[in-house]
Design a protein around this motif. Structure first.
Motif, PDB file in Angstrom:
ATOM      1  N   ILE A 119     -71.855  13.640  62.638  1.00 39.84           N
ATOM      2  CA  ILE A 119     -73.189  13.551  63.231  1.00 39.84           C
ATOM      3  C   ILE A 119     -73.981  14.782  62.813  1.00 39.84           C
ATOM      4  O   ILE A 119     -73.601  15.908  63.141  1.00 39.84           O
ATOM      5  N   ASN A 120     -75.055  14.564  62.073  1.00 39.37           N
ATOM      6  CA  ASN A 120     -75.933  15.649  61.629  1.00 39.37           C
ATOM      7  C   ASN A 120     -77.194  15.658  62.478  1.00 39.37           C
ATOM      8  O   ASN A 120     -77.789  14.608  62.726  1.00 39.37           O
ATOM      9  N   ARG A 121     -77.617  16.843  62.879  1.00 43.72           N
ATOM     10  CA  ARG A 121     -78.887  16.991  63.592  1.00 43.72           C
ATOM     11  C   ARG A 121     -79.821  17.840  62.739  1.00 43.72           C
ATOM     12  O   ARG A 121     -79.547  18.998  62.442  1.00 43.72           O
ATOM     13  N   TYR A 122     -80.934  17.217  62.340  1.00 44.27           N
ATOM     14  CA  TYR A 122     -81.931  17.889  61.512  1.00 44.27           C
ATOM     15  C   TYR A 122     -83.089  18.340  62.384  1.00 44.27           C
ATOM     16  O   TYR A 122     -83.670  17.540  63.118  1.00 44.27           O
ATOM     17  N   ALA A 123     -83.435  19.606  62.308  1.00 45.08           N
ATOM     18  CA  ALA A 123     -84.678  20.120  62.865  1.00 45.08           C
ATOM     19  C   ALA A 123     -85.645  20.301  61.704  1.00 45.08           C
ATOM     20  O   ALA A 123     -85.228  20.353  60.542  1.00 45.08           O
ATOM     21  N   PRO A 124     -86.951  20.365  61.964  1.00 46.78           N
ATOM     22  CA  PRO A 124     -87.893  20.587  60.860  1.00 46.78           C
ATOM     23  C   PRO A 124     -87.481  21.791  60.014  1.00 46.78           C
ATOM     24  O   PRO A 124     -87.123  22.853  60.539  1.00 46.78           O
ATOM     25  N   GLY A 125     -87.494  21.601  58.709  1.00 44.84           N
ATOM     26  CA  GLY A 125     -87.070  22.644  57.781  1.00 44.84           C
ATOM     27  C   GLY A 125     -85.654  22.462  57.280  1.00 44.84           C
ATOM     28  O   GLY A 125     -85.269  23.053  56.269  1.00 44.84           O
ATOM     29  N   ALA A 126     -84.849  21.641  57.970  1.00 38.52           N
ATOM     30  CA  ALA A 126     -83.469  21.407  57.538  1.00 38.52           C
ATOM     31  C   ALA A 126     -83.437  20.413  56.378  1.00 38.52           C
ATOM     32  O   ALA A 126     -84.305  19.546  56.254  1.00 38.52           O
ATOM     33  N   LYS A 127     -82.425  20.530  55.542  1.00 39.63           N
ATOM     34  CA  LYS A 127     -82.260  19.618  54.410  1.00 39.63           C
ATOM     35  C   LYS A 127     -80.793  19.571  54.019  1.00 39.63           C
ATOM     36  O   LYS A 127     -79.974  20.373  54.491  1.00 39.63           O
ATOM     37  N   LEU A 128     -80.483  18.628  53.147  1.00 38.62           N
ATOM     38  CA  LEU A 128     -79.121  18.500  52.638  1.00 38.62           C
ATOM     39  C   LEU A 128     -79.211  18.278  51.136  1.00 38.62           C
ATOM     40  O   LEU A 128     -79.799  17.289  50.679  1.00 38.62           O
ATOM     41  N   SER A 129     -78.657  19.192  50.375  1.00 39.10           N
ATOM     42  CA  SER A 129     -78.773  19.125  48.921  1.00 39.10           C
ATOM     43  C   SER A 129     -77.948  17.975  48.358  1.00 39.10           C
ATOM     44  O   SER A 129     -77.066  17.415  49.027  1.00 39.10           O
ATOM     45  N   LEU A 130     -78.244  17.615  47.112  1.00 40.37           N
ATOM     46  CA  LEU A 130     -77.528  16.515  46.473  1.00 40.37           C
ATOM     47  C   LEU A 130     -76.021  16.793  46.446  1.00 40.37           C
ATOM     48  O   LEU A 130     -75.575  17.882  46.078  1.00 40.37           O
ATOM     49  N   HIS A 131     -75.267  15.784  46.830  1.00 36.12           N
ATOM     50  CA  HIS A 131     -73.815  15.930  46.886  1.00 36.12           C
ATOM     51  C   HIS A 131     -73.170  14.548  46.808  1.00 36.12           C
ATOM     52  O   HIS A 131     -73.835  13.520  46.949  1.00 36.12           O
ATOM     53  N   GLN A 132     -71.879  14.532  46.595  1.00 41.53           N
ATOM     54  CA  GLN A 132     -71.082  13.311  46.664  1.00 41.53           C
ATOM     55  C   GLN A 132     -70.187  13.381  47.897  1.00 41.53           C
ATOM     56  O   GLN A 132     -69.709  14.457  48.257  1.00 41.53           O
ATOM     57  N   ASP A 133     -69.944  12.234  48.525  1.00 41.25           N
ATOM     58  CA  ASP A 133     -68.942  12.180  49.587  1.00 41.25           C
ATOM     59  C   ASP A 133     -67.605  11.897  48.907  1.00 41.25           C
ATOM     60  O   ASP A 133     -67.301  10.751  48.563  1.00 41.25           O
ATOM     61  N   LYS A 134     -66.811  12.945  48.727  1.00 42.07           N
ATOM     62  CA  LYS A 134     -65.581  12.777  47.945  1.00 42.07           C
ATOM     63  C   LYS A 134     -64.372  13.469  48.567  1.00 42.07           C
ATOM     64  O   LYS A 134     -63.382  13.721  47.886  1.00 42.07           O
ATOM     65  N   ASP A 135     -64.461  13.773  49.873  1.00 44.06           N
ATOM     66  CA  ASP A 135     -63.318  14.383  50.547  1.00 44.06           C
ATOM     67  C   ASP A 135     -62.447  13.342  51.238  1.00 44.06           C
ATOM     68  O   ASP A 135     -61.462  13.689  51.896  1.00 44.06           O
ATOM     69  N   GLU A 136     -62.805  12.056  51.092  1.00 42.99           N
ATOM     70  CA  GLU A 136     -62.050  10.990  51.716  1.00 42.99           C
ATOM     71  C   GLU A 136     -60.872  10.581  50.840  1.00 42.99           C
ATOM     72  O   GLU A 136     -60.887  10.767  49.626  1.00 42.99           O
ATOM     73  N   ALA A 137     -59.874   9.978  51.465  1.00 43.25           N
ATOM     74  CA  ALA A 137     -58.659   9.618  50.731  1.00 43.25           C
ATOM     75  C   ALA A 137     -58.829   8.345  49.916  1.00 43.25           C
ATOM     76  O   ALA A 137     -58.178   8.171  48.886  1.00 43.25           O
ATOM     77  N   ASP A 138     -59.697   7.434  50.362  1.00 43.37           N
ATOM     78  CA  ASP A 138     -59.816   6.132  49.725  1.00 43.37           C
ATOM     79  C   ASP A 138     -61.267   5.845  49.377  1.00 43.37           C
ATOM     80  O   ASP A 138     -62.073   5.527  50.254  1.00 43.37           O
ATOM     81  N   PHE A 139     -61.617   5.953  48.106  1.00 45.10           N
ATOM     82  CA  PHE A 139     -62.992   5.681  47.682  1.00 45.10           C
ATOM     83  C   PHE A 139     -63.300   4.181  47.660  1.00 45.10           C
ATOM     84  O   PHE A 139     -64.422   3.783  47.361  1.00 45.10           O
ATOM     85  N   GLY A 140     -62.319   3.355  47.975  1.00 49.27           N
ATOM     86  CA  GLY A 140     -62.564   1.934  48.074  1.00 49.27           C
ATOM     87  C   GLY A 140     -63.301   1.542  49.349  1.00 49.27           C
ATOM     88  O   GLY A 140     -63.760   0.411  49.474  1.00 49.27           O
ATOM     89  N   GLN A 141     -63.410   2.485  50.283  1.00 47.42           N
ATOM     90  CA  GLN A 141     -64.117   2.239  51.536  1.00 47.42           C
ATOM     91  C   GLN A 141     -65.566   2.738  51.424  1.00 47.42           C
ATOM     92  O   GLN A 141     -65.821   3.783  50.820  1.00 47.42           O
ATOM     93  N   PRO A 142     -66.515   2.012  52.013  1.00 46.21           N
ATOM     94  CA  PRO A 142     -67.922   2.407  51.885  1.00 46.21           C
ATOM     95  C   PRO A 142     -68.304   3.558  52.804  1.00 46.21           C
ATOM     96  O   PRO A 142     -67.531   3.973  53.674  1.00 46.21           O
ATOM     97  N   ILE A 143     -69.509   4.044  52.606  1.00 46.57           N
ATOM     98  CA  ILE A 143     -70.154   4.999  53.498  1.00 46.57           C
ATOM     99  C   ILE A 143     -71.247   4.252  54.251  1.00 46.57           C
ATOM    100  O   ILE A 143     -72.011   3.488  53.650  1.00 46.57           O
ATOM    101  N   VAL A 144     -71.318   4.451  55.565  1.00 45.29           N
ATOM    102  CA  VAL A 144     -72.362   3.846  56.389  1.00 45.29           C
ATOM    103  C   VAL A 144     -73.123   4.982  57.065  1.00 45.29           C
ATOM    104  O   VAL A 144     -72.548   5.756  57.819  1.00 45.29           O
ATOM    105  N   SER A 145     -74.427   5.080  56.778  1.00 44.10           N
ATOM    106  CA  SER A 145     -75.238   6.219  57.207  1.00 44.10           C
ATOM    107  C   SER A 145     -76.430   5.727  58.031  1.00 44.10           C
ATOM    108  O   SER A 145     -77.303   5.023  57.520  1.00 44.10           O
ATOM    109  N   VAL A 146     -76.473   6.113  59.315  1.00 44.22           N
ATOM    110  CA  VAL A 146     -77.466   5.627  60.267  1.00 44.22           C
ATOM    111  C   VAL A 146     -78.510   6.708  60.544  1.00 44.22           C
ATOM    112  O   VAL A 146     -78.155   7.846  60.870  1.00 44.22           O
ATOM    113  N   SER A 147     -79.784   6.357  60.441  1.00 47.31           N
ATOM    114  CA  SER A 147     -80.886   7.287  60.702  1.00 47.31           C
ATOM    115  C   SER A 147     -81.489   7.019  62.082  1.00 47.31           C
ATOM    116  O   SER A 147     -81.811   5.871  62.405  1.00 47.31           O
TER     117      SER A 147
END
Length: 213
Positions: A119-147
């Motif tokens: 769970i990420n909480r963004y306040a004004p001015g916060a950001k997240l630089s380009l990255h890959q989600d690659k710390d998971e064991a199985d890349f066959g599973q999707p990522i689900v991201s809720v705003s």
């Protein structure tokens, strides 16, 4: 469309093979989701973690589920315990687990059972630089991201960090799902602008569901 402009997305939007935005999918249950976020944060408060390079992240984070994503001087990893309290992360609320499974199914990934929610909480001015989600064991599973809350500019890149990302406006209740050939796409969030959302005030919350183990 040039990357300097928001993509128009009045309906569900395909980003690439294996990647889609489900517009407003979470909005009907937003109050339940935000109540659950508050309960998780009461047990495991938000904190600004430090990267292996020593940088303090502008996004505040907490976790729930069987494992939580953490970062510190020793690296990026999933840990079954909150490093601040040495206790297990809060259990994943049923409303979270159900939403993630339904969203993944609609996106073409049936049977998704997340064991981790960052769970990420963004306040004004916060950001997240380009990255890959690659710390998971199985890349066959999707990522689900809720705003939830303030609108944000989602950066959807390519297979390398150097590729110029598309800029996509995400609003309250939108869900991005990516997996299969899009699973390791670089992505991020541009600097959050000031605002006041009726459900979250000056914040944006992002729930990222993963199968970590």
């Amino acid at each position: 469309m040039p990357g300097d402009f928001f993509d128009d997305q009045p309906h569900d939007q395909s980003l690439a093979p294996g990647a889609i935005i489900l517009s407003g999918f979470a909005r009907p249950i937003d109050s339940g989701l935000l109540t659950a976020v508050a309960e998780v944060a009461e047990a495991a408060p938000f904190r600004n973690m430090t990267t292996p390079g020593g940088w303090r992240m502008s996004v505040a984070m907490t976790n729930c589920g069987e494992a939580g994503w953490v970062t510190d001087r020793s690296g990026y990893r999933y840990d079954p315990r909150d490093p601040e309290t040495k206790t297990p992360w809060p259990a994943m609320p049923a409303v979270f687990r159900d939403l993630a499974a339904r969203a993944a199914d609609r996106a073409g990934f049936p049977g998704f059972q997340p064991d981790a929610c960052l769970i990420n909480r963004y306040a004004p001015g916060a950001k997240l630089s380009l990255h890959q989600d690659k710390d998971e064991a199985d890349f066959g599973q999707p990522i689900v991201s809720v705003s939830l809350g303030l609108p944000a500019t989602f950066l959807w890149g390519g297979t390398t960090r150097s590729e110029r990302p598309r800029r996509i406006r995400l609003t309250h209740g939108d869900i991005a799902v990516w997996g299969g050939p899009a699973r390791l796409t670089f992505h991020g969030v541009d600097t959050l602008r000031d605002g006041d959302h009726p459900a979250t005030g000056p914040f944006r919350y992002n729930l990222t569901f993963r199968r970590a183990r």
